[in-house]
Design a protein around this motif. Structure first.
Motif, PDB file in Angstrom:
ATOM      1  N   LEU A 489       2.194  -3.677  -8.961  1.00  0.00           N
ATOM      2  CA  LEU A 489       1.565  -4.985  -8.718  1.00  0.00           C
ATOM      3  C   LEU A 489       0.052  -4.852  -8.581  1.00  0.00           C
ATOM      4  N   LEU A 490      -0.379  -3.782  -7.911  1.00  0.00           N
ATOM      5  CA  LEU A 490      -1.817  -3.561  -7.729  1.00  0.00           C
ATOM      6  C   LEU A 490      -2.509  -3.320  -9.064  1.00  0.00           C
ATOM      7  N   ILE A 491      -1.878  -2.558  -9.961  1.00  0.00           N
ATOM      8  CA  ILE A 491      -2.482  -2.283 -11.270  1.00  0.00           C
ATOM      9  C   ILE A 491      -2.654  -3.568 -12.067  1.00  0.00           C
ATOM     10  N   PHE A 492      -1.607  -4.393 -12.105  1.00  0.00           N
ATOM     11  CA  PHE A 492      -1.715  -5.643 -12.868  1.00  0.00           C
ATOM     12  C   PHE A 492      -2.598  -6.664 -12.161  1.00  0.00           C
ATOM     13  N   ALA A 493      -2.729  -6.537 -10.834  1.00  0.00           N
ATOM     14  CA  ALA A 493      -3.598  -7.445 -10.093  1.00  0.00           C
ATOM     15  C   ALA A 493      -5.073  -7.202 -10.384  1.00  0.00           C
ATOM     16  N   LEU A 494      -5.411  -6.025 -10.944  1.00  0.00           N
ATOM     17  CA  LEU A 494      -6.805  -5.744 -11.279  1.00  0.00           C
ATOM     18  C   LEU A 494      -7.363  -6.725 -12.296  1.00  0.00           C
ATOM     19  N   THR A 495      -6.479  -7.277 -13.117  1.00  0.00           N
ATOM     20  CA  THR A 495      -6.925  -8.199 -14.171  1.00  0.00           C
ATOM     21  C   THR A 495      -6.342  -9.601 -14.025  1.00  0.00           C
ATOM     22  N   THR A 496      -5.620  -9.871 -12.927  1.00  0.00           N
ATOM     23  CA  THR A 496      -5.000 -11.185 -12.725  1.00  0.00           C
ATOM     24  C   THR A 496      -5.349 -11.702 -11.341  1.00  0.00           C
ATOM     25  N   LYS A 497      -6.107 -12.789 -11.270  1.00  0.00           N
ATOM     26  CA  LYS A 497      -6.583 -13.311  -9.992  1.00  0.00           C
ATOM     27  C   LYS A 497      -5.435 -13.821  -9.128  1.00  0.00           C
ATOM     28  N   ALA A 498      -4.486 -14.553  -9.721  1.00  0.00           N
ATOM     29  CA  ALA A 498      -3.372 -15.107  -8.951  1.00  0.00           C
ATOM     30  C   ALA A 498      -2.517 -13.996  -8.345  1.00  0.00           C
ATOM     31  N   LEU A 499      -2.342 -12.904  -9.082  1.00  0.00           N
ATOM     32  CA  LEU A 499      -1.547 -11.791  -8.577  1.00  0.00           C
ATOM     33  C   LEU A 499      -2.268 -11.079  -7.436  1.00  0.00           C
ATOM     34  N   ARG A 500      -3.601 -11.051  -7.483  1.00  0.00           N
ATOM     35  CA  ARG A 500      -4.357 -10.451  -6.380  1.00  0.00           C
ATOM     36  C   ARG A 500      -4.122 -11.218  -5.088  1.00  0.00           C
ATOM     37  N   ARG A 501      -4.142 -12.543  -5.166  1.00  0.00           N
ATOM     38  CA  ARG A 501      -3.905 -13.367  -3.972  1.00  0.00           C
ATOM     39  C   ARG A 501      -2.493 -13.137  -3.419  1.00  0.00           C
ATOM     40  N   ALA A 502      -1.516 -13.107  -4.317  1.00  0.00           N
ATOM     41  CA  ALA A 502      -0.132 -12.890  -3.883  1.00  0.00           C
ATOM     42  C   ALA A 502       0.032 -11.506  -3.252  1.00  0.00           C
ATOM     43  N   LEU A 503      -0.680 -10.511  -3.784  1.00  0.00           N
ATOM     44  CA  LEU A 503      -0.583  -9.156  -3.253  1.00  0.00           C
ATOM     45  C   LEU A 503      -1.178  -9.070  -1.852  1.00  0.00           C
ATOM     46  N   VAL A 504      -2.311  -9.726  -1.628  1.00  0.00           N
ATOM     47  CA  VAL A 504      -2.919  -9.750  -0.288  1.00  0.00           C
ATOM     48  C   VAL A 504      -1.978 -10.406   0.708  1.00  0.00           C
ATOM     49  N   LEU A 505      -1.363 -11.518   0.317  1.00  0.00           N
ATOM     50  CA  LEU A 505      -0.410 -12.202   1.192  1.00  0.00           C
ATOM     51  C   LEU A 505       0.788 -11.303   1.498  1.00  0.00           C
ATOM     52  N   LEU A 506       1.287 -10.579   0.492  1.00  0.00           N
ATOM     53  CA  LEU A 506       2.424  -9.689   0.692  1.00  0.00           C
ATOM     54  C   LEU A 506       2.080  -8.575   1.677  1.00  0.00           C
ATOM     55  N   VAL A 507       0.887  -8.019   1.581  1.00  0.00           N
ATOM     56  CA  VAL A 507       0.468  -6.960   2.491  1.00  0.00           C
ATOM     57  C   VAL A 507       0.390  -7.472   3.913  1.00  0.00           C
ATOM     58  N   LEU A 508      -0.201  -8.641   4.107  1.00  0.00           N
ATOM     59  CA  LEU A 508      -0.320  -9.206   5.457  1.00  0.00           C
ATOM     60  C   LEU A 508       1.045  -9.468   6.078  1.00  0.00           C
ATOM     61  N   VAL A 509       1.964 -10.033   5.296  1.00  0.00           N
ATOM     62  CA  VAL A 509       3.304 -10.318   5.804  1.00  0.00           C
ATOM     63  C   VAL A 509       4.031  -9.016   6.151  1.00  0.00           C
ATOM     64  N   SER A 510       3.914  -7.997   5.295  1.00  0.00           N
ATOM     65  CA  SER A 510       4.606  -6.725   5.536  1.00  0.00           C
ATOM     66  C   SER A 510       4.080  -6.030   6.786  1.00  0.00           C
ATOM     67  N   VAL A 511       2.756  -6.010   6.958  1.00  0.00           N
ATOM     68  CA  VAL A 511       2.173  -5.356   8.134  1.00  0.00           C
ATOM     69  C   VAL A 511       2.602  -6.051   9.412  1.00  0.00           C
ATOM     70  N   ASN A 512       2.569  -7.360   9.422  1.00  0.00           N
ATOM     71  CA  ASN A 512       2.978  -8.103  10.618  1.00  0.00           C
ATOM     72  C   ASN A 512       4.460  -7.920  10.906  1.00  0.00           C
ATOM     73  N   ALA A 513       5.292  -7.853   9.877  1.00  0.00           N
ATOM     74  CA  ALA A 513       6.725  -7.636  10.082  1.00  0.00           C
ATOM     75  C   ALA A 513       6.982  -6.259  10.687  1.00  0.00           C
ATOM     76  N   LEU A 514       6.247  -5.232  10.228  1.00  0.00           N
ATOM     77  CA  LEU A 514       6.409  -3.894  10.791  1.00  0.00           C
ATOM     78  C   LEU A 514       5.977  -3.845  12.249  1.00  0.00           C
ATOM     79  N   LEU A 515       4.856  -4.494  12.572  1.00  0.00           N
ATOM     80  CA  LEU A 515       4.393  -4.519  13.958  1.00  0.00           C
ATOM     81  C   LEU A 515       5.383  -5.231  14.863  1.00  0.00           C
ATOM     82  N   LEU A 516       5.927  -6.348  14.398  1.00  0.00           N
ATOM     83  CA  LEU A 516       6.897  -7.101  15.192  1.00  0.00           C
ATOM     84  C   LEU A 516       8.172  -6.285  15.404  1.00  0.00           C
ATOM     85  N   THR A 517       8.630  -5.605  14.364  1.00  0.00           N
ATOM     86  CA  THR A 517       9.833  -4.767  14.491  1.00  0.00           C
ATOM     87  C   THR A 517       9.614  -3.657  15.503  1.00  0.00           C
TER      88      THR A 517
END
Length: 772
Positions: A489-517
């Motif tokens: 996803l990161l490789i394809f996000a280098l050339t796709t703006k919408a995918l970059r936004r989705a990737l940032v959101l995915l990282v934030l959700v994953s980090v918060n889920a790990l902290l909560l767990t």
């Protein structure tokens, strides 16, 4: 996709087909039937539904791959070794050496493909055995036919906390039994196979290494052989450690860069001759084939060689080629020939890194589009991009299999890889010069010595003492898959703006889920001590630690050497999984001579300040350490002798008594012994609760359990229970009659590792949890 990348499309069926066969263990005829049905269905749909026909063709390829894996590894037929083997029975063995013999620390290991076995009758046999000879010998070569007598032992499956399964490791290499011989004196040998191509390659390889030894220093000769053809047996252990800790160990595995350099060298050599394109392509393909055999046919060089031949063939016929198609076709050919390569670490690293470079480098290069012709881009930025992408793409697999990531590997590769590339070319020049004019070879060798010294200096700086290596612990496969999904996803996000936004959101959700767990599952474990017990080759290992501490005590009852480093494959991953970063008390009751360096390296890597060993093996430990210089002078090797007065080993409460070793952990006594008996418990422990760890096969009867329970044994953990009084005795459950047996009886051959929780509160009883 089926038209643009047909090989990648078929590969998407072949890989799941092999995985399905490995996981399900379905009979091979099921896969063969599915292949025939899907093939016929594909031909029937070819005229009307091309998409359906393509799917049926892919399903047929996947089924054929599953069938091939099944007949090679678990559904082998009645004449296979696994179905003929009778442990401990003496056979007259007829076979052929099917791989290059390997010199190990404990002798020589030879893979022998069986022709037949003879006991009362002679019968045809399929499969291979691993012949382990105590002597270090180079008398045998690949292709030699053998006849000898010996016992063939089945390979025991062991589930270590590191996840390493020795039986599976050998089975994937086609080995299903082990035979031990003290020497080769009793082996009758037929050397007719040495006149074959493999024998010729062995003589050519010996001539190359002899040329290196004549013209460069001993360490330089070892490095030249390792860089050029992957011959690493003569590389000093400390230099090998520098390669590993600097993240440059891949330079000792012949790969695409070596093949490319050899091809370029040959192109320069043949350029003065007026050769047609066809003859030049034939010469290059022949050189690639010979180089593959010289390099022992390792997966990385086979992959690179097939790719090189496909590229040469495409140029010969004037066809354009796509690197995705080339890599996919290469992987398809290898897996159709040998499906077990799917589980080879070298195969996985080769293709993951190659595909990562193809996908990521062009996208990263777009940010430097205006500077591509600049010298600083071609000689500085572009190599930095390639090295960075290769390191990132290989990191998840390295963390999965080796549980370590060298922190400084990126910088180390930027410095050392160019030096090694020049060394490979220099080694080729040396071989040519020594062949034409030995004096010229000596001159080239004198220049190469300076280059090898520069490589050694760089290795010591990036991989010597004080260089930090990040220990990842034993990661689950799902974490590795998630990491590669994120990278794609990161490789394809280098050339796709919408995918970059989705990737940032995915990282934030994953980090918060790990902290909560972590917050929800984190509990207070400060009132207890953990005892982990697990099998090691030849015995048991026990780790005593507190949950809140990163330090633990390690006790080894006995350890034998293996062809792989036991510290890297078993002990260190187990400590990381438990959460131990430093060893406090390090106690060894017995160790085979070939396993001593494994234990010394572990003591060094985990900061042990003192190693306690039984008096009978202390001199062996001292000899190995003095010869290899593994431990610093400040680390003591202390001997202890069991006695009736329970000699104190460590201030932490360890005592060596007659027939046992004892540790006092709060209100609980832990006893390690090879012969469990109620009288031993009464003499050695006055505590209300006792945990008994038995490192030898135990054949109990119900009265034994009753006597042990009566003597205060709360739990008994055995390396193996040969016979149980009741079918459920190996389970970690209490008996209906608590006075009839200990609360917990564990057979480590059935449940793997075991966690014993020892509470500080005397009113709380020990808890035993089998671990997968």
């Amino acid at each position: 996709m089926t038209r643009k990348y047909p090989s990648v499309f078929l590969l998407a069926f072949v890989v799941p087909g092999i995985a399905l066969a490995d996981c399900s263990r379905l009979p091979s005829e099921y896969f063969l039937l599915l292949a025939l049905v899907s093939c016929l269905a594909g031909f029937a749909a070819l005229q009307r539904h091309c998409g359906v026909a393509a799917l049926m063709l892919g399903l047929s390829f996947g089924s054929i791959s599953g069938f091939h894996y099944a007949i090679e590894h678990y559904d082998m037929g009645p004449s296979h070794l696994e179905n003929l083997l009778d442990d401990g029975h003496v056979y007259q063995i007829y076979g052929q050496v099917s791989d290059w013999p390997e010199l190990t620390r404990s002798g020589t290991e030879i893979k022998v493909r069986l022709d037949s076995l003879s006991s009362d009758v002679t019968r045809s046999a399929q499969g291979s055995i691993l012949l382990k000879v105590s002597d270090s010998s180079t008398a045998l070569q690949r292709g030699d036919r053998l006849k000898f007598k010996g016992r063939i032992y089945s390979i025991k499956g062991s589930r270590w906390p590191s996840g390493f399964d020795y039986r599976r490791y050998l089975n994937l290499k086609g080995v299903f039994g082990i035979t031990y011989l003290p020497t080769l004196n009793s082996v009758r040998l037929d050397t007719k196979g040495r006149s074959t191509l493999h024998g010729l390659m062995d003589r050519l390889r010996s001539a190359m290494t002899a040329s290196f030894r004549r013209n460069v220093s001993p360490v330089g000769a070892a490095l030249a052989s390792g860089f050029l053809i992957g011959e690493i047996r003569h590389i000093p252990p400390d230099v090998y450690q520098w390669f590993r800790d600097s993240g440059t160990l891949h330079l000792l595995a012949v790969s695409g860069s070596n093949v490319a350099l050899v091809i370029l060298f040959v192109i320069v050599i043949v350029r003065p001759f007026s050769l047609s394109r066809r003859y030049r392509a034939a010469i290059l393909c022949a050189v690639v084939f010979i180089f593959t055999l010289l390099s022992y046919g390792e997966p990385s060089v086979v992959r690179a060689s097939i790719m090189a031949v496909l590229v040469i063939a495409a140029g010969l016929v004037g066809r354009r080629y796509d690197l995705n198609q080339i890599i996919g076709l290469t992987a398809l050919i290898i897996l159709l020939w040998d499906p077990a390569q799917l589980y080879d670490v070298g195969f996985q690293l080769s293709f993951v890194t190659a595909w990562g470079l193809i996908l990521a480098v062009p996208r990263v290069g777009r940010f430097f589009e205006a500077h591509r012709r600049r010298t600083w881009y071609r000689w500085l930025v572009f190599p930095l991009i390639v090295t960075t992408v290769a390191q990132i793409c290989s990191a998840p697999l390295i963390a999965l299999y080796f549980q370590r990531i060298p922190v400084i590997s990126l910088l180390a590769n930027l410095v050392i890889v160019p030096l090694v590339s020049v060394a490979v070319v220099g080694s080729l020049v040396l071989l040519l010069a020594d062949l034409v004019l030995p004096v010229a070879g000596a001159f080239v060798g004198s220049l190469l010595n300076y280059l090898f010294n520069a490589v050694l200096f760089a290795l010591e700086q990036f991989g010597g003492e004080g260089i930090h290596v990040y220990q990842t612990g034993n990661l689950p496969v799902t974490a590795t898959i998630a990491a590669y999904v994120f990278l794609v996803l990161l490789i394809f996000a280098l050339t796709t703006k919408a995918l970059r936004r989705a990737l940032v959101l995915l990282v934030l959700v994953s980090v918060n889920a790990l902290l909560l767990t972590h917050l929800l599952l984190g509990g207070n474990e400060r009132d207890r001590t953990r005892l982990h017990v697990f099998s090691v080759p030849g015995g048991l290992a026990s780790v005593i630690s507190r949950p809140e501490a990163r330090e633990g005590d390690l006790l080894i009852t006995s350890l034998v050497g293996r062809q792989y480093p036991v510290d890297e494959r078993i002990l260190a991953p187990a400590l990381r999984k438990i959460g131990v970063d430093r060893i406090g008390a390090f106690i060894v009751q017995w160790a085979e001579y070939s396993a001593i360096d494994d234990l010394l390296r572990l003591a060094r890597d985990y900061g042990a300040v003192r190693v306690h060993v039984a008096t009978g093996i202390r001199n062996s430990f001292m000899d190995v350490n003095n010869f290899q210089g593994i431990l610093a002078d400040s680390v003591d090797i202390v001997g202890f002798a069991p006695s009736d007065d329970n000699t104190l080993i460590e201030n932490g409460g360890y005592h060596a008594g007659t027939g046992c070793l004892r540790a006092e952990v709060g209100p609980v006594t832990v006893l390690w012994t090879g012969e469990p008996a109620a009288g031993l418990l009464r003499r050695a422990s006055a505590r209300q609760q006792t945990v008994l760890v038995v490192d030898r096969p135990f054949r109990p009867c119900q009265s034994d359990f009753a006597e042990l329970a009566e003597a205060g044994c709360s739990a008994i953990i055995c390396s193996e229970i040969e016979q149980c009084p009741r079918p459920d005795d190996s389970k970690a459950t209490g008996s209906p009659d608590d006075s009839a047996r200990p609360d917990f009886v564990i057979d480590l051959t059935r449940v793997g590792a075991t966690l014993v929780t020892l509470y500080d509160d005397p009113s709380r009883y020990v808890a035993v949890t089998p671990l997968p």
